[in-house]
Design an enzyme around this catalytic site. Sequence first.
Site, PDB file in Angstrom:
ATOM      1  CG  ASP A  53      -1.688   1.338   1.319  1.00 36.57           C
ATOM      2  OD1 ASP A  53      -2.575   1.545   0.463  1.00 36.57           O
ATOM      3  OD2 ASP A  53      -1.383   2.148   2.210  1.00 36.57           O
ATOM      4  CE1 TYR A  58       0.778   7.843   3.270  1.00 41.35           C
ATOM      5  CE2 TYR A  58       1.179   5.781   2.133  1.00 41.35           C
ATOM      6  CZ  TYR A  58       0.415   6.547   2.991  1.00 41.35           C
ATOM      7  OH  TYR A  58      -0.708   6.001   3.583  1.00 41.35           O
ATOM      8  CE  LYS A  84      -3.775   4.974   1.502  1.00 39.13           C
ATOM      9  NZ  LYS A  84      -2.446   4.408   1.272  1.00 39.13           N
ATOM     10  CB  VAL A 236      -0.805  -3.260  13.225  1.00 40.22           C
ATOM     11  CG1 VAL A 236       0.673  -3.402  12.958  1.00 40.22           C
ATOM     12  CG2 VAL A 236      -1.321  -4.456  13.995  1.00 40.22           C
ATOM     13  N   GLY A 240       3.850   3.065  17.364  1.00 43.94           N
ATOM     14  CA  GLY A 240       5.141   2.815  17.998  1.00 43.94           C
ATOM     15  C   GLY A 240       5.124   2.089  19.316  1.00 43.94           C
TER      16      GLY A 240
END
Length: 339
Positions: A53, A58, A84, A236, A240
């Site tokens: 992804d 980015y 995106k 997820v 951090g």
Amino acid sequence: MPIATRQLGTTNAHVTELGFGSAPLGDLFQPVTEAKSRATLRAAWRAGIRYYDTSPWYGYGKSELRLGEFLRQKNHGSYVVSTKVGRVFKATRDLRNFDYGFWCGGLPFDHVYDYSYDGLMRSYEDSLTRFGVHRVDLLLIHDLDPFYHNEAQIQAYLHQLFTSGWRALAELKASGDIKGVGAGLNKTGMMLRFLELMPLDFFIVAMPYTLLDQEALDRELPRCVEEGIGIVIGAVFASGILVTGPTENSTYGYMPATPEIMEKTRRIQAVCERHGVPLAAAALQFPLFHPAVASVIPGAIRPEYVESNLSNYQHEIPVDLWAELKSDGLIREDAPTPG
């Protein structure tokens, strides 16, 4: 043990349960050399990761360029890639005052938000150019949420998307150019608003369903299960702290962790240690037990991080660990877990 694949919602895209989030390859917070980027992507491929992804956002195009250089060397049908739309980029005319934001080594391209038909098509075609391919598998409406916009802006952009931009995404899907349309969000609050307006296939969400927060079990995730909408979990590790554990510099939601989050993480980590399980392994595997979740996509900036993610994905976790987390009130009773 190979990485299993799952169908993403009702689309015909099948993604590896462990994917690769490419935001760090846009020099997120710290620079990544070209050599390190290539080595990291090679490690991901060797590990068996076949879902990648990224986004034009980015590094202002850098992540797409880097990922495209790597994936062009592979057969297109051997992987799934999502990117995106929602921002349109052009070369800055004021390099001296250009603001790189938190993309510390990003490219010098200014952007405007544009969720219109022409804006989304322009963004899509620009992404194909950066990738150097003729199509991508999945497209997401990006960052139309309170993390980047106030409520008046959200309403205006949703109207633009509903009355104009959605037609572009529907056309691309109907023609077979893409396999599914989603939304990339930072928090759960916008999911139901999107679903009231348009028939999305999936969401990528950064922070809604982790070991530290299962609020999405109240409304959003049940709605997704009911309508066959797929979920990919981005952060997820909660940005951090679920890798590092509670330390002086721990971050949660891309901000310094509060004392409350630090204490909850400390208690979760203690349970994990009693069962001989790394905190990061429990964090990575937990969302995958939910029936709507197809993949988790932790990022990486060096090969060792990919190898660590694979090890945590494959680590055997005893059922008793999940039972203890529930009995101690550290995760919700209704969170799907083994046993």
